[in-house]
Design a protein around this motif. Structure first.
Motif, PDB file in Angstrom:
ATOM      1  N   ILE A   2       1.022  -0.999   0.276  1.00 38.78           N
ATOM      2  CA  ILE A   2      -0.023  -0.120  -0.143  1.00 38.78           C
ATOM      3  C   ILE A   2       1.195   1.360  -0.214  1.00 38.78           C
ATOM      4  N   GLN A   3       0.205   2.204  -0.236  1.00 41.61           N
ATOM      5  CA  GLN A   3       1.030   3.957  -0.163  1.00 41.61           C
ATOM      6  C   GLN A   3      -0.334   4.714   0.703  1.00 41.61           C
ATOM      7  N   VAL A   4       0.841   4.982   1.455  1.00 38.75           N
ATOM      8  CA  VAL A   4      -0.008   6.570   2.426  1.00 38.75           C
ATOM      9  C   VAL A   4       0.394   7.595   2.329  1.00 38.75           C
ATOM     10  N   SER A   5      -0.370   8.804   1.879  1.00 36.92           N
ATOM     11  CA  SER A   5       0.250   9.894   1.932  1.00 36.92           C
ATOM     12  C   SER A   5      -1.510  10.617   2.629  1.00 36.92           C
ATOM     13  N   TRP A   6      -0.310  11.697   3.503  1.00 32.85           N
ATOM     14  CA  TRP A   6      -0.629  12.461   4.618  1.00 32.85           C
ATOM     15  C   TRP A   6      -0.950  14.462   4.189  1.00 32.85           C
ATOM     16  N   THR A   7      -2.291  15.347   4.575  1.00 32.39           N
ATOM     17  CA  THR A   7      -1.890  16.212   4.375  1.00 32.39           C
ATOM     18  C   THR A   7      -2.781  16.809   5.302  1.00 32.39           C
ATOM     19  N   LYS A   8      -2.233  18.642   5.741  1.00 32.92           N
ATOM     20  CA  LYS A   8      -2.333  19.413   6.025  1.00 32.92           C
ATOM     21  C   LYS A   8      -3.488  19.781   5.434  1.00 32.92           C
ATOM     22  N   ASN A   9      -4.153  20.447   6.088  1.00 37.08           N
ATOM     23  CA  ASN A   9      -5.273  22.189   4.974  1.00 37.08           C
ATOM     24  C   ASN A   9      -4.904  21.641   3.599  1.00 37.08           C
ATOM     25  N   GLY A  10      -5.001  20.493   3.269  1.00 40.32           N
ATOM     26  CA  GLY A  10      -4.929  20.572   1.694  1.00 40.32           C
ATOM     27  C   GLY A  10      -3.838  20.233   0.949  1.00 40.32           C
ATOM     28  N   GLY A  11      -2.987  20.709   1.929  1.00 40.22           N
ATOM     29  CA  GLY A  11      -0.861  20.815   1.380  1.00 40.22           C
ATOM     30  C   GLY A  11      -0.064  19.317   2.007  1.00 40.22           C
ATOM     31  N   GLU A  24      -7.473  24.802  15.969  1.00 41.69           N
ATOM     32  CA  GLU A  24      -8.389  24.706  15.452  1.00 41.69           C
ATOM     33  C   GLU A  24      -8.766  25.228  13.984  1.00 41.69           C
ATOM     34  N   GLY A  25      -9.291  25.079  13.949  1.00 39.89           N
ATOM     35  CA  GLY A  25      -9.445  24.784  12.055  1.00 39.89           C
ATOM     36  C   GLY A  25      -8.461  24.013  10.908  1.00 39.89           C
ATOM     37  N   ASP A  26      -7.636  23.433  12.142  1.00 38.93           N
ATOM     38  CA  ASP A  26      -6.852  22.568  10.876  1.00 38.93           C
ATOM     39  C   ASP A  26      -7.921  21.384  10.889  1.00 38.93           C
ATOM     40  N   VAL A  27      -7.782  20.986   9.570  1.00 36.12           N
ATOM     41  CA  VAL A  27      -8.026  19.714   9.162  1.00 36.12           C
ATOM     42  C   VAL A  27      -6.962  18.598   7.524  1.00 36.12           C
ATOM     43  N   TYR A  28      -7.156  17.356   8.375  1.00 34.46           N
ATOM     44  CA  TYR A  28      -5.850  16.463   8.560  1.00 34.46           C
ATOM     45  C   TYR A  28      -6.401  15.468   7.561  1.00 34.46           C
ATOM     46  N   SER A  29      -5.694  15.259   6.367  1.00 37.70           N
ATOM     47  CA  SER A  29      -6.443  13.226   6.097  1.00 37.70           C
ATOM     48  C   SER A  29      -5.120  12.314   5.538  1.00 37.70           C
ATOM     49  N   CYS A  30      -6.068  11.445   5.785  1.00 36.43           N
ATOM     50  CA  CYS A  30      -4.617  10.455   5.558  1.00 36.43           C
ATOM     51  C   CYS A  30      -5.867   9.570   3.924  1.00 36.43           C
ATOM     52  N   SER A  65      -9.564   9.485   4.482  1.00 33.16           N
ATOM     53  CA  SER A  65     -10.145  10.242   5.847  1.00 33.16           C
ATOM     54  C   SER A  65      -9.481  11.042   6.118  1.00 33.16           C
ATOM     55  N   ILE A  66     -10.616  11.336   6.599  1.00 33.33           N
ATOM     56  CA  ILE A  66     -10.686  13.386   6.734  1.00 33.33           C
ATOM     57  C   ILE A  66     -10.580  12.880   8.698  1.00 33.33           C
ATOM     58  N   TRP A  67     -10.073  13.856   9.247  1.00 31.55           N
ATOM     59  CA  TRP A  67     -10.119  14.218  10.646  1.00 31.55           C
ATOM     60  C   TRP A  67      -9.700  15.539  10.814  1.00 31.55           C
ATOM     61  N   GLU A  68     -10.633  16.273  11.992  1.00 30.69           N
ATOM     62  CA  GLU A  68      -9.659  17.449  12.840  1.00 30.69           C
ATOM     63  C   GLU A  68     -10.424  17.131  13.230  1.00 30.69           C
ATOM     64  N   PRO A  69      -9.768  18.169  14.363  1.00 33.50           N
ATOM     65  CA  PRO A  69     -10.212  18.522  16.404  1.00 33.50           C
ATOM     66  C   PRO A  69     -11.619  18.931  16.707  1.00 33.50           C
ATOM     67  N   ASP A  70     -12.203  18.480  17.467  1.00 36.35           N
ATOM     68  CA  ASP A  70     -13.253  19.422  17.777  1.00 36.35           C
ATOM     69  C   ASP A  70     -13.206  19.862  18.994  1.00 36.35           C
ATOM     70  N   VAL A  71     -13.486  21.339  19.339  1.00 38.78           N
ATOM     71  CA  VAL A  71     -13.083  22.010  20.015  1.00 38.78           C
ATOM     72  C   VAL A  71     -14.154  22.435  20.890  1.00 38.78           C
ATOM     73  N   ARG A  72     -15.558  21.320  20.554  1.00 37.73           N
ATOM     74  CA  ARG A  72     -16.463  21.690  21.045  1.00 37.73           C
ATOM     75  C   ARG A  72     -16.403  19.532  22.865  1.00 37.73           C
ATOM     76  N   ASP A  73     -15.873  19.355  22.352  1.00 35.22           N
ATOM     77  CA  ASP A  73     -15.394  18.438  23.260  1.00 35.22           C
ATOM     78  C   ASP A  73     -14.365  17.641  23.487  1.00 35.22           C
ATOM     79  N   HIS A  74     -13.107  17.808  24.395  1.00 41.85           N
ATOM     80  CA  HIS A  74     -11.924  17.539  24.297  1.00 41.85           C
ATOM     81  C   HIS A  74     -11.788  16.261  24.690  1.00 41.85           C
ATOM     82  N   SER A  75     -12.626  15.593  24.738  1.00 41.87           N
ATOM     83  CA  SER A  75     -11.953  14.095  24.966  1.00 41.87           C
ATOM     84  C   SER A  75     -12.794  13.108  24.198  1.00 41.87           C
TER      85      SER A  75
END
Length: 239
Positions: free
Chosen positions: A140-149, A180-186, A199-209
């Protein structure tokens, strides 16, 4: 699923530390794409595999265990035999493929999950884990992005591990500090996928758990005479 060609040699030994018999399994697996895997199992648990790129044995259990895993196979020319068996197994794979008129290789598409290793706190370093599972063949090949880059710094990729059904799983991790506002993807690429899987992930500042829906890892069981490595998954609730 069956591998195109697999040679398995099993033999029993009697531990020098006990009169309890133990089983060592020597496995050589060849794939039609040219990959060869060789590993030793002690009582059905992996203790080492051969890294042909580095031409060395890689022990998958700590060397401080009693008995020392490196002493179990003392006196055996493991690395030399591995090179010889790699050539033999590769030749047999070519022959088997020719006899079957080189049929298409079976493929299983991966599924993936993206989650943080720890509860997320803004401004605190953490790790994102991209867990890729149930794929075949093991490439497999895995690549990452942060805020689209694209992101390459802080990225690591584990070796692949076999599942009981003949497929494989693998981990890629990204060390990051959430804001806050960052978006990461794998993004995962595999020959069984028509298009890359993201797959996309971003921090949810409303719930720190925040926590992963599922956390998978490799554990180690210790016994009187040796060790066992096991794979485990634990469910979490959060997001």
């Amino acid at each position: 699923m069956k591998l195109p060609t697999v040679i398995i040699l099993m033999f029993n030994i009697l531990s020098a530390f006990s009169q309890i018999p133990h089983e060592i399994t020597y496995i050589t697996g060849c794939f039609v794409n040219g990959t060869t895997e060789i590993q030793f199992e002690f009582d059905a648990e992996e203790i080492l595999y051969v890294d042909f790129s580095k031409q060395e044995l890689i022990y998958t259990v700590p060397a401080f265990l009693d008995p020392d895993p490196s002493q179990i196979l003392i006196g055996l020319s493991v690395l030399k035999d591995a090179r010889d068996n790699k050539e033999l197994c590769s030749d047999l794979t070519v022959m088997a493929a020719a006899e079957e008129r080189n049929p298409p290789e079976e493929k299983d598409a991966p599924d993936s999950n993206l989650y943080p290793a720890e509860d997320v706190q803004l401004g605190v370093e953490n790790k994102l884990i991209c867990f890729v599972n149930h794929f075949y063949p093991p490439s497999i090949q895995v690549s990452w992005t942060k805020n689209g880059g694209p992101v390459s710094e802080g990225v690591s990729l584990s070796r692949y591990f076999p599942n009981n059904d003949g497929t494989f799983h693998q981990f890629s991790t990204l060390t990051f500090t959430p804001s806050e506002g960052d978006v990461y993807s794998c993004t995962v690429e595999h020959s069984a996928l028509e298009t890359p899987q993201t797959s996309i992930w971003e921090p949810d500042v409303r719930d720190h758990s925040l926590g992963p829906d599922i956390f998978c890892g490799v554990g180690l069981t210790l016994g009187l005479l040796g060790a066992g490595v096991f794979f485990y998954c634990v469910s979490h609730h959060g997001q």
